[in-house]
Design a protein around this motif. Structure first.
Motif, mmCIF file in Angstrom:
data_model
loop_
_atom_site.group_PDB
_atom_site.id
_atom_site.type_symbol
_atom_site.label_atom_id
_atom_site.label_comp_id
_atom_site.label_asym_id
_atom_site.label_seq_id
_atom_site.Cartn_x
_atom_site.Cartn_y
_atom_site.Cartn_z
ATOM 1 N N CYS A 1 -6.107 6.919 -3.588
ATOM 2 C CA CYS A 1 -4.657 6.712 -3.605
ATOM 3 C C CYS A 1 -4.251 5.448 -4.364
ATOM 4 O O CYS A 1 -3.063 5.104 -4.409
ATOM 5 N N GLY A 2 -5.222 4.738 -4.922
ATOM 6 C CA GLY A 2 -4.898 3.627 -5.801
ATOM 7 C C GLY A 2 -4.603 2.312 -5.116
ATOM 8 O O GLY A 2 -3.885 1.475 -5.671
ATOM 9 N N VAL A 3 -5.165 2.093 -3.905
ATOM 10 C CA VAL A 3 -5.024 0.792 -3.261
ATOM 11 C C VAL A 3 -6.416 0.224 -2.994
ATOM 12 O O VAL A 3 -7.399 0.965 -2.912
ATOM 13 N N HIS A 4 -6.486 -1.104 -2.877
ATOM 14 C CA HIS A 4 -7.761 -1.756 -2.598
ATOM 15 C C HIS A 4 -8.025 -1.698 -1.099
ATOM 16 O O HIS A 4 -7.244 -2.215 -0.306
ATOM 17 N N GLY A 5 -9.133 -1.075 -0.723
ATOM 18 C CA GLY A 5 -9.460 -0.906 0.684
ATOM 19 C C GLY A 5 -10.325 -2.027 1.234
ATOM 20 O O GLY A 5 -11.267 -2.487 0.579
ATOM 21 N N THR B 1 -7.082 -5.574 -15.277
ATOM 22 C CA THR B 1 -6.441 -4.627 -14.375
ATOM 23 C C THR B 1 -5.465 -5.351 -13.453
ATOM 24 O O THR B 1 -5.822 -6.371 -12.856
ATOM 25 N N PRO B 2 -4.240 -4.859 -13.334
ATOM 26 C CA PRO B 2 -3.302 -5.483 -12.396
ATOM 27 C C PRO B 2 -3.853 -5.433 -10.970
ATOM 28 O O PRO B 2 -4.541 -4.485 -10.583
ATOM 29 N N THR B 3 -3.554 -6.434 -10.176
ATOM 30 C CA THR B 3 -4.023 -6.467 -8.797
ATOM 31 C C THR B 3 -3.338 -5.378 -7.990
ATOM 32 O O THR B 3 -2.108 -5.325 -7.923
#
Length: 274
Positions: free
Chosen positions: A32-36, A2-4
């Motif tokens: 929303c597709g971001v790393h929290g 998976t892309p970072t």
């Protein structure tokens, strides 16, 4: 592999009921597709009926959390929520400068000046309001107060579009690059009209008002959706527009939970197993 993904940091309090605070922020970031990532500032005793109490995290632990994630993973955008005390606010402001987050560092920083829960329970010590204005607003890319918070911050009671514009101008005088005055608490209006401005552009964002009481965590979710879009590189007007549409759908899909007010739902954005 998976892309970072892009990363977003929430600096806020924990909601034991899961509907608001860092729990709402993290699930919105995910949707929303971001790393929290999170820096916990306080632990609340809370459920659908309200906040029964809270305990602050020591300021040095709050700042250590921010430094730990910023130094290792990097932060593409950050937001604040419940900060509880002037000491925590001052420590957060100093730390943001050290890790190069904020408007002058070109890492978008959203200030959601959480002062009370939707039940009216205080989430901010009395002396902390001035610290938000003096320490955080000048560092902010965007501030996102609701109308009750606008009144506390500026003394302006928003009742119509004219006073909404006056409030936005007053907020900009505190130093943020952009101000968003949300109209969700203007219950006499059949629509939810938000106003976004940088002092030059005045952008109205109109949306429906849904017939539901289940709006717990709505402000957190809106600010988090905006922060996620900023992390992905969108400009403020586009990020706020996307956040507006995200919270509209989340309110439309809100659900009852417990004996009181249920949460807004970002589940519409992801597959939920039966």
């Amino acid at each position: 592999m998976t892309p970072t993904p892009k990363t977003a940091l929430t600096i806020a309090g924990s909601d034991s009921g899961g509907g608001a605070g860092i729990q709402a922020d993290l699930r919105t970031f995910f949707a929303c597709g971001v790393h929290g990532m999170s820096a916990v500032t306080a632990v609340t005793v809370q459920n659908s009926l309200g906040v029964q109490g809270f305990s602050e995290i020591p300021a040095d632990i709050v700042t250590a959390q921010i430094k730990a994630v910023a130094g290792d993973m990097g932060v593409d955008a950050a937001k604040t929520g419940m900060l509880a005390t002037a000491e925590i606010i001052q420590a957060v402001a100093k730390t943001l400068d050290e890790v190069h987050i904020g408007r002058d560092a070109q890492v978008p920083f959203v200030v959601d000046p959480v002062a009370a829960s939707m039940h009216g329970d205080p989430l901010l010590r009395e002396e902390a309001l001035d610290a938000i204005i003096t320490e955080l607003f000048p560092r902010a890319t965007l501030v996102t107060p609701n109308l009750d918070e606008v009144r506390l911050l500026t003394g302006i009671h928003v009742t119509d579009e004219r006073s909404q514009r006056a409030a936005a101008t007053a907020l900009l005088d505190f130093g943020p690059r952009w101000a968003l005055v949300k109209g969700g608490h203007l219950y006499d209006s059949p629509r939810c009209l938000d106003l976004l401005t940088d002092g030059t552009q005045y952008i109205e964002l109109d949306g429906p008002r849904y017939d539901t009481e289940h709006t717990h965590g709505g402000g957190d979710t809106f600010a988090s959706a905006i922060t996620a879009s900023l992390a992905k590189g969108l400009g403020v007007p586009d990020a706020v527009e996307q956040g507006k549409r995200f919270i509209e759908r989340s309110v439309a899909e809100s659900y009852p939970l417990g004996q009181g007010i249920g949460p807004v739902s970002p589940f519409w954005r992801i597959a939920v197993p039966e």
